[in-house]
Write a protein that holds these residues in place. Structure first.
Motif, PDB file in Angstrom:
ATOM      1  N   LEU A  82       1.027  -1.093   0.025  1.00 41.39           N
ATOM      2  CA  LEU A  82       0.014  -0.048  -0.053  1.00 41.39           C
ATOM      3  C   LEU A  82       0.924   1.122  -0.011  1.00 41.39           C
ATOM      4  O   LEU A  82       1.252   1.658   0.855  1.00 41.39           O
ATOM      5  CB  LEU A  82      -0.871   0.039   1.381  1.00 41.39           C
ATOM      6  CG  LEU A  82      -2.187  -0.655   1.068  1.00 41.39           C
ATOM      7  CD1 LEU A  82      -2.806  -0.619   2.489  1.00 41.39           C
ATOM      8  CD2 LEU A  82      -3.147  -0.107  -0.088  1.00 41.39           C
ATOM      9  N   PRO A  84       1.797   5.013  -0.454  1.00 45.01           N
ATOM     10  CA  PRO A  84       0.817   6.394  -0.218  1.00 45.01           C
ATOM     11  C   PRO A  84       1.386   7.201  -1.424  1.00 45.01           C
ATOM     12  O   PRO A  84       2.506   7.256  -1.920  1.00 45.01           O
ATOM     13  CB  PRO A  84       1.452   7.157   1.114  1.00 45.01           C
ATOM     14  CG  PRO A  84       2.628   6.354   1.208  1.00 45.01           C
ATOM     15  CD  PRO A  84       2.665   4.989   0.711  1.00 45.01           C
ATOM     16  N   GLU A  88      -4.172   9.784  -2.148  1.00 41.30           N
ATOM     17  CA  GLU A  88      -4.567   8.331  -2.223  1.00 41.30           C
ATOM     18  C   GLU A  88      -3.662   7.563  -1.952  1.00 41.30           C
ATOM     19  O   GLU A  88      -2.417   7.757  -1.349  1.00 41.30           O
ATOM     20  CB  GLU A  88      -4.791   8.305  -3.934  1.00 41.30           C
ATOM     21  CG  GLU A  88      -3.581   8.706  -4.825  1.00 41.30           C
ATOM     22  CD  GLU A  88      -3.912   8.829  -6.254  1.00 41.30           C
ATOM     23  OE1 GLU A  88      -5.164   9.092  -6.294  1.00 41.30           O
ATOM     24  OE2 GLU A  88      -2.997   8.573  -6.958  1.00 41.30           O
ATOM     25  N   ARG A  89      -3.939   6.068  -2.293  1.00 36.52           N
ATOM     26  CA  ARG A  89      -2.864   5.119  -2.106  1.00 36.52           C
ATOM     27  C   ARG A  89      -3.045   4.255  -3.293  1.00 36.52           C
ATOM     28  O   ARG A  89      -4.024   3.807  -3.832  1.00 36.52           O
ATOM     29  CB  ARG A  89      -3.440   4.049  -0.949  1.00 36.52           C
ATOM     30  CG  ARG A  89      -3.628   4.812   0.630  1.00 36.52           C
ATOM     31  CD  ARG A  89      -2.333   5.004   1.319  1.00 36.52           C
ATOM     32  NE  ARG A  89      -2.572   5.697   2.512  1.00 36.52           N
ATOM     33  CZ  ARG A  89      -2.862   6.881   2.938  1.00 36.52           C
ATOM     34  NH1 ARG A  89      -3.018   7.548   1.850  1.00 36.52           N
ATOM     35  NH2 ARG A  89      -3.217   7.156   4.141  1.00 36.52           N
ATOM     36  N   GLN A 116      -8.992  -0.250   6.779  1.00 33.68           N
ATOM     37  CA  GLN A 116      -8.028   0.766   7.178  1.00 33.68           C
ATOM     38  C   GLN A 116      -7.901   2.013   6.140  1.00 33.68           C
ATOM     39  O   GLN A 116      -7.670   3.267   6.549  1.00 33.68           O
ATOM     40  CB  GLN A 116      -6.688   0.157   7.115  1.00 33.68           C
ATOM     41  CG  GLN A 116      -6.533  -1.026   8.140  1.00 33.68           C
ATOM     42  CD  GLN A 116      -5.413  -1.745   8.240  1.00 33.68           C
ATOM     43  OE1 GLN A 116      -4.227  -1.530   7.117  1.00 33.68           O
ATOM     44  NE2 GLN A 116      -5.179  -2.704   8.723  1.00 33.68           N
ATOM     45  N   ILE A 117      -8.152   1.934   4.858  1.00 34.11           N
ATOM     46  CA  ILE A 117      -8.064   2.994   3.767  1.00 34.11           C
ATOM     47  C   ILE A 117      -9.083   3.843   3.920  1.00 34.11           C
ATOM     48  O   ILE A 117      -9.080   5.104   3.914  1.00 34.11           O
ATOM     49  CB  ILE A 117      -7.785   2.280   2.491  1.00 34.11           C
ATOM     50  CG1 ILE A 117      -6.440   1.859   2.341  1.00 34.11           C
ATOM     51  CG2 ILE A 117      -8.089   3.468   1.385  1.00 34.11           C
ATOM     52  CD1 ILE A 117      -6.521   0.887   0.872  1.00 34.11           C
ATOM     53  N   ASP A 118     -10.294   3.204   4.277  1.00 39.44           N
ATOM     54  CA  ASP A 118     -11.702   3.771   4.234  1.00 39.44           C
ATOM     55  C   ASP A 118     -11.645   4.905   5.599  1.00 39.44           C
ATOM     56  O   ASP A 118     -11.982   5.967   5.665  1.00 39.44           O
ATOM     57  CB  ASP A 118     -12.670   2.927   4.221  1.00 39.44           C
ATOM     58  CG  ASP A 118     -12.925   2.308   3.103  1.00 39.44           C
ATOM     59  OD1 ASP A 118     -12.614   2.825   1.945  1.00 39.44           O
ATOM     60  OD2 ASP A 118     -13.992   1.462   2.878  1.00 39.44           O
ATOM     61  N   ASP A 120      -9.003   6.512   6.436  1.00 35.77           N
ATOM     62  CA  ASP A 120      -8.385   7.471   6.148  1.00 35.77           C
ATOM     63  C   ASP A 120      -8.985   8.525   4.975  1.00 35.77           C
ATOM     64  O   ASP A 120      -8.568   9.569   4.661  1.00 35.77           O
ATOM     65  CB  ASP A 120      -6.951   7.142   5.565  1.00 35.77           C
ATOM     66  CG  ASP A 120      -5.975   6.612   6.590  1.00 35.77           C
ATOM     67  OD1 ASP A 120      -6.178   6.770   7.871  1.00 35.77           O
ATOM     68  OD2 ASP A 120      -5.258   5.790   6.096  1.00 35.77           O
ATOM     69  N   VAL A 124      -8.236   4.617  -3.411  1.00 39.94           N
ATOM     70  CA  VAL A 124      -7.244   3.577  -3.554  1.00 39.94           C
ATOM     71  C   VAL A 124      -7.335   3.411  -5.160  1.00 39.94           C
ATOM     72  O   VAL A 124      -8.463   3.094  -5.746  1.00 39.94           O
ATOM     73  CB  VAL A 124      -7.294   2.453  -2.669  1.00 39.94           C
ATOM     74  CG1 VAL A 124      -8.776   1.644  -3.027  1.00 39.94           C
ATOM     75  CG2 VAL A 124      -6.276   1.267  -2.960  1.00 39.94           C
ATOM     76  N   PRO A 159     -13.448   5.997  -1.140  1.00 41.36           N
ATOM     77  CA  PRO A 159     -13.654   5.614   0.162  1.00 41.36           C
ATOM     78  C   PRO A 159     -15.177   5.156   0.433  1.00 41.36           C
ATOM     79  O   PRO A 159     -16.206   5.697   0.133  1.00 41.36           O
ATOM     80  CB  PRO A 159     -13.465   6.943   1.043  1.00 41.36           C
ATOM     81  CG  PRO A 159     -12.663   7.898   0.185  1.00 41.36           C
ATOM     82  CD  PRO A 159     -13.181   7.471  -1.450  1.00 41.36           C
TER      83      PRO A 159
END
Length: 182
Positions: A82, A84, A88-89, A116-118, A120, A124, A159
């Motif tokens: 993942l 950064p 975005e990722r 985890q991304i959501d 933030d 993605v 997200p």
């Protein structure tokens, strides 16, 4: 990152224990070898397989600080990166050993990462090879096609995107035979 969970169905009769552990520089060769194994059928189909190049590309872009090793039932099962980039990722180098494919581990890992991304609240992105079965996994988890070329499909997930439900082809095409829907 050290995430521990259970994923159902990895081995018949019992769920597999799995974890993500932070990658170390020494993991690069195992991940490069797995990449070559997993990507070979799709790269050969596209006329792009290069035994050295497929491994070297991983070596050249390997970022242990953003990569996790997937361990299932105590064994090396795969990797995921993942990376950064601004707001975005990028989901990269998501590979599972063939013995673990198609049994729910990929979905379990992806679900964990997306939560985890959501949190933030960032996009993605990823790219997948044209014709790869992995595209279906990503679509089931809310990714949509942003662009594509002869080799790659570029996908994005906003997200909190809901997973899309895939209807049978006959359901997808049924509106074509109904004149009121035209």
């Amino acid at each position: 990152m050290d995430t521990r969970s259970r994923a159902g169905g990895i081995r018949p009769g019992r769920p597999a224990e799995w974890a993500l552990r932070s990658a170390e520089p020494a993991d690069v060769e195992a991940i490069a070898e797995l990449r070559a194994t997993v990507m070979r059928p799709d790269l050969e189909r596209l006329g792009r397989f290069d035994a050295h190049g497929v491994r070297q590309r991983l070596r050249d872009s390997f970022s242990p600080q953003y990569t996790s090793v997937i361990v299932a039932d105590g064994a090396f099962a795969g990797s995921v990166t993942l990376r950064p980039a601004e707001d975005e990722r990028w989901l990269e180098h998501f590979y599972l050993a063939p013995v673990f494919q198609g049994r729910g581990l990929g979905s379990a890992v992806l679900r964990t990462l997306l939560e985890q991304i959501d949190a933030d609240r960032v996009l993605v992105r990823l790219n997948v090879l044209q014709g790869s079965a992995a595209r279906g996994l990503y679509e089931r988890h809310g990714f949509t096609v942003e662009a594509e070329d002869a080799v790659d499909v570029f996908m994005v997930r906003r997200p909190g995107a809901e997973a899309t439900r895939r209807l049978p082809l006959t359901s997808q095409l049924s509106h074509l035979s109904d004149p009121t829907e035209r």
